[in-house]
Design an enzyme around this catalytic site. Structure first.
Site, PDB file in Angstrom:
ATOM      1  N   HIS A 493       0.736  -0.643   0.172  1.00 28.48           N
ATOM      2  CA  HIS A 493      -0.050  -0.198  -0.157  1.00 28.48           C
ATOM      3  C   HIS A 493       1.318   1.359  -0.340  1.00 28.48           C
ATOM      4  O   HIS A 493       0.283   2.082  -0.666  1.00 28.48           O
ATOM      5  CB  HIS A 493      -1.035   0.510   0.984  1.00 28.48           C
ATOM      6  CG  HIS A 493      -1.696   1.442   1.433  1.00 28.48           C
ATOM      7  ND1 HIS A 493      -2.706   1.495   1.361  1.00 28.48           N
ATOM      8  CD2 HIS A 493      -1.202   2.308   1.853  1.00 28.48           C
ATOM      9  CE1 HIS A 493      -3.542   2.543   1.017  1.00 28.48           C
ATOM     10  NE2 HIS A 493      -2.695   3.191   2.081  1.00 28.48           N
ATOM     11  N   GLU A 494       2.200   1.306   0.943  1.00 25.83           N
ATOM     12  CA  GLU A 494       2.358   2.758   1.272  1.00 25.83           C
ATOM     13  C   GLU A 494       3.568   2.306  -0.352  1.00 25.83           C
ATOM     14  O   GLU A 494       3.345   3.649  -0.486  1.00 25.83           O
ATOM     15  CB  GLU A 494       3.509   2.636   2.467  1.00 25.83           C
ATOM     16  CG  GLU A 494       2.807   2.301   3.872  1.00 25.83           C
ATOM     17  CD  GLU A 494       1.763   4.129   3.708  1.00 25.83           C
ATOM     18  OE1 GLU A 494       1.823   4.928   2.368  1.00 25.83           O
ATOM     19  OE2 GLU A 494       0.784   3.650   4.312  1.00 25.83           O
ATOM     20  N   HIS A 497       1.956   4.469  -2.503  1.00 27.39           N
ATOM     21  CA  HIS A 497       2.049   6.085  -2.880  1.00 27.39           C
ATOM     22  C   HIS A 497       3.225   6.535  -3.387  1.00 27.39           C
ATOM     23  O   HIS A 497       3.010   7.538  -3.942  1.00 27.39           O
ATOM     24  CB  HIS A 497       1.227   6.063  -1.152  1.00 27.39           C
ATOM     25  CG  HIS A 497       0.352   6.885  -0.475  1.00 27.39           C
ATOM     26  ND1 HIS A 497      -0.390   7.097  -1.636  1.00 27.39           N
ATOM     27  CD2 HIS A 497      -0.394   6.206   0.320  1.00 27.39           C
ATOM     28  CE1 HIS A 497      -1.441   7.117  -1.170  1.00 27.39           C
ATOM     29  NE2 HIS A 497      -1.772   6.052   0.466  1.00 27.39           N
ATOM     30  N   HIS A 500       2.912   6.678  -6.421  1.00 28.82           N
ATOM     31  CA  HIS A 500       2.012   8.417  -7.512  1.00 28.82           C
ATOM     32  C   HIS A 500       3.520   9.019  -7.126  1.00 28.82           C
ATOM     33  O   HIS A 500       3.600  10.300  -8.081  1.00 28.82           O
ATOM     34  CB  HIS A 500       1.159   7.878  -6.326  1.00 28.82           C
ATOM     35  CG  HIS A 500       0.359   9.159  -6.634  1.00 28.82           C
ATOM     36  ND1 HIS A 500      -1.142   9.713  -6.332  1.00 28.82           N
ATOM     37  CD2 HIS A 500      -0.012  10.017  -8.080  1.00 28.82           C
ATOM     38  CE1 HIS A 500      -1.234  10.109  -6.908  1.00 28.82           C
ATOM     39  NE2 HIS A 500      -0.596  10.636  -8.014  1.00 28.82           N
TER      40      HIS A 500
END
Length: 713
Positions: A493-494, A497, A500
């Site tokens: 998940h991290e 990010h 991104h």
């Protein structure tokens, strides 16, 4: 699905820096260019005494830059108004990135003293800019003629105009002063809430003296508890804390029910009484938010917050949540029935209570799927999982990660990577990881940047410095850090990010990377969670830490079969917290309320099952009371999951590493940042707008008839 907080100011721990006051011979490193690889902050040269002088220097620098824009005699244009604003505040950006990183992760007494001056001063200066009428008039002049601009420029002008009006640009001078006072009050209240929460979290512990009480716990948890005890001078005993790597295994595996109850109640009552009571602070926050909403002409604070994101209204967010809440609660009742039947079968003689949920959910998983998470963890050594996320990134997006062992670090456990184009070798970004729990680090996991990305005047790109923070179980003895299923998902998940931020190609700083609508920002993080347990990738990265054996197909099948296990609990506690957040957003209050009573009334109106509670109760709901960040916006995790579940179905249809699909996601989502309307970006990638059905399918929940959102009087 994980629930991180994206830190829009960097969040990390600065260790190894001199904590003494700045000496006469010392040069403040924030006031000159960083002479380091890729402009990584020179952590070893930064002293605590550097922050406030650098803050003031940064304020003076940006004041001069704003004055230059305002005093320009030429007609306002994008190039002479918006672009100078984009490029202003270099010193301030540098010092804020490092300071807020440190403040989040190392709350020393010395830093708290600095923070009590730094945070309100920083907030006040932001108000000075957003309420500068002469500056706003120039922005308005560009806004009024925006139709001839390039699409990203037009969107930028519209965002600047909206942000200035949302921050009081249209108010009278008297009302502006009132708003400044409210903003300063809120900045101080958030600081107090977070300080209390960290101290309350660290103040609680359970000391176990009898080893028989440890029955059922994995050896890694027992070893970790023994090490904490030793560090506290309690050798021969075991100490459990509220930090997730200590708390969650105890709730999931401890056969001692009293121990589970003690931990559960310790966690769910933190910040409710005594020295670190957050309830009075929450009341002050609610009252200050009421004033702010009224000053800015909104019905309530929730209306103010949702106006600025994809949902647009509280009712739209509630509409989504109730489509999820109802089937989730139905599944909870099924899960509890299964657990109760198993407890009865075992002769436990109990009624399932909230502190039993994790434990019996694990027991049911073992019985139904023959899956023991302790067995699975042997294949998830942290370094193996890290190899998995890097392999995913290279196969999808053609990027390579090479360790930089001599790069500046803010803590010895940090690892720094040079991120390059795998085909050309061109530098793309710097990536840092900091994964293990520490008492000085707040709970949770997050991503942020020490430097963002943007296009310079000469057309070259300034490349970002991105990092991931976690609070994972650390190594014990000669056994490496072995991650739980939940921690593996968090790591992916991290890293989503992080991608991104790292892969951004937006031209403007204000639109680069994660500078997107709050209910779109979780799409890149959550969609990458799906790769974590895909068989094709598991066979590449999941190796037994001791034998090197690749994870067996039999175990992969068990993981797949159990993928939606316990999703009633997981979904209901999350959706419930999101609905609680929205009810706080509806409040207009000028006097204290019974916070816990209000929380209970929301649970009662929702029909919250007795066996669970909100994912975060109010006194430790940092997402909504530790800052404005996710206030009236905690729902965005589920809003984004509608997008990510639908989007990943395209990867599953075409192949999880299909080059064309990966290229479409990279170009339409990861690279664009906030330069295009988020729904337009999604439709460009997927070909259609998403529906909640994909989320329900992903979580294994049954679709139910729509039910309107709860009405809280």
């Amino acid at each position: 699905m994980k629930h991180c907080i994206i830190a829009f100011c960097a969040a990390a721990l600065l260790v190894g820096c001199n904590s003494k006051k700045t000496s006469d011979m010392h040069e403040n490193p924030f006031l000159s260019a960083y002479d380091t690889p890729y402009e990584i902050p020179p952590f070893d040269k930064i002293e605590v005494g550097d922050y406030l002088p650098a803050l003031e220097a940064g304020i003076e620098q940006q004041k001069a830059e704003i004055d230059s824009i305002v005093n320009n005699p030429d007609e306002p244009t994008f190039e002479n108004t918006i672009m100078p604003m984009e490029r202003s505040g270099e010193i301030l950006d540098k010092v804020a990135a490092v300071f807020f990183a440190l403040e989040e992760s190392n709350s020393t007494d010395e830093l708290v003293e600095v923070s009590e001056k730094f945070t309100p001063r920083y907030s006040q200066f932001n108000d000075e800019i957003s309420m500068n009428d002469a500056l706003f008039q120039r922005i308005k002049a560009v806004y009024d003629k925006r139709d001839n601009l390039a699409p990203d420029q037009k969107r930028a002008v519209e965002e600047y105009y909206k942000n200035f009006t949302r921050n009081g640009a249209l108010l009278s001078p008297e009302k502006k002063e009132e708003l400044k006072a409210v903003n300063t009050e809120l900045a101080n209240l958030y600081l107090a809430f977070n300080k209390n929460l960290l101290k309350a979290n660290n103040a609680f512990s359970i000391v176990v003296e009898d080893s028989t009480r440890l029955a059922g716990l994995p050896e890694s948890s027992i070893g970790q508890a023994a090490q904490v005890a030793k560090d506290r001078g309690l050798e021969g005993k075991w100490v459990f804390t509220l930090h997730a790597p200590s708390r969650l295994p105890l709730l999931q595996y401890a056969e001692d029910r009293d121990l589970r109850e003690q931990m559960y109640k310790g966690y769910t009552t933190q910040g409710t009484e005594g020295e670190y009571n957050n309830l009075p602070i929450i009341n002050k926050i609610l009252q200050a938010r009421t004033k702010k909403a009224q000053l800015l002409g909104f019905e309530n604070f929730g209306a103010y917050m949702t106006d600025n994101v994809m949902a647009k209204t509280i009712s739209a967010a509630e509409n989504l949540l109730m489509q999820i809440w109802t089937p989730a609660v139905a599944r909870v009742h099924e899960e509890v029935a299964e657990m109760q039947a198993l407890a009865d079968e075992q002769g436990a003689g109990i009624k399932i209570e909230p502190w039993d949920y994790y434990y019996y959910a694990e027991q049911v998983r073992k019985k139904k799927f023959d899956l023991d998470e302790n067995e699975v963890r042997q294949y998830f050594a942290l370094d193996s999982v890290r190899n998995g996320i890097f392999t995913m990134a290279e196969k999808l997006y053609g990027v390579k990660f090479t360790e930089m062992p001599d790069a500046p670090k803010y803590y010895p456990e940090v690892t720094v990577y040079d991120v390059t184009d795998a085909a050309t070798g061109d530098h793309i970004a710097v990536f840092m990881t900091d994964y293990f729990t520490r008492e000085s680090k707040r709970q949770g996991a997050w991503m942020s940047e020490f430097k963002g990305s943007w296009q310079n005047e000469n057309g070259t790109s300034s490349r970002p410095i991105v990092y991931n923070i976690g609070n994972f179980s650390g190594p014990t003895g000669d056994v490496p850090a072995l991650l739980t299923i939940d921690e593996v998902e968090t790591m992916f998940h991290e890293f989503g990010h992080g991608l991104h931020g790292m892969l951004s190609k937006a031209r403007l700083k204000s639109q680069a990377g994660t500078n997107v609508d709050r209910d779109f920002v979780e799409l890149p993080s959550q969609i990458h969670e799906h790769w974590a347990f895909e068989p094709e990738l598991l066979r590449i990265y999941a190796h037994h830490w001791k034998t090197g054996e690749v994870i067996p197909d039999e175990l992969i099948k068990k993981l797949e079969a159990s993928a939606t296990h316990n999703q009633g609990f997981t979904t209901a506690e999350l959706a419930g917290a999101a609905l609680l957040d929205l009810q706080y957003g509806k409040l207009n209050t000028e006097k204290d309320i019974d916070v816990l009573g209000f929380e209970k009334s929301v649970a009662d109106k929702l029909g919250m099952p007795a066996e669970l509670t909100f994912r975060y109760r109010s006194p430790y709901f940092k997402h909504i009371f530790g800052s404005d960040g996710y206030a009236s916006g905690y729902y965005t995790y589920l809003w984004a999951e509608v997008l990510d579940a639908d989007g990943f179905e395209l990867f599953k249809e075409k192949g999880i590493f299909d080059p064309a699909t990966a290229k479409a996601f990279k170009e339409n989502v990861l690279e664009k940042g906030g330069s295009v309307d988020p729904m337009e970006l999604y439709v460009n990638f997927r070909g259609h707008e998403p529906s909640v059905d994909a989320l329900l399918r992903n979580r294994g929940l049954k679709k139910s008839a729509h039910i309107a959102g709860p009405k809280i009087d």
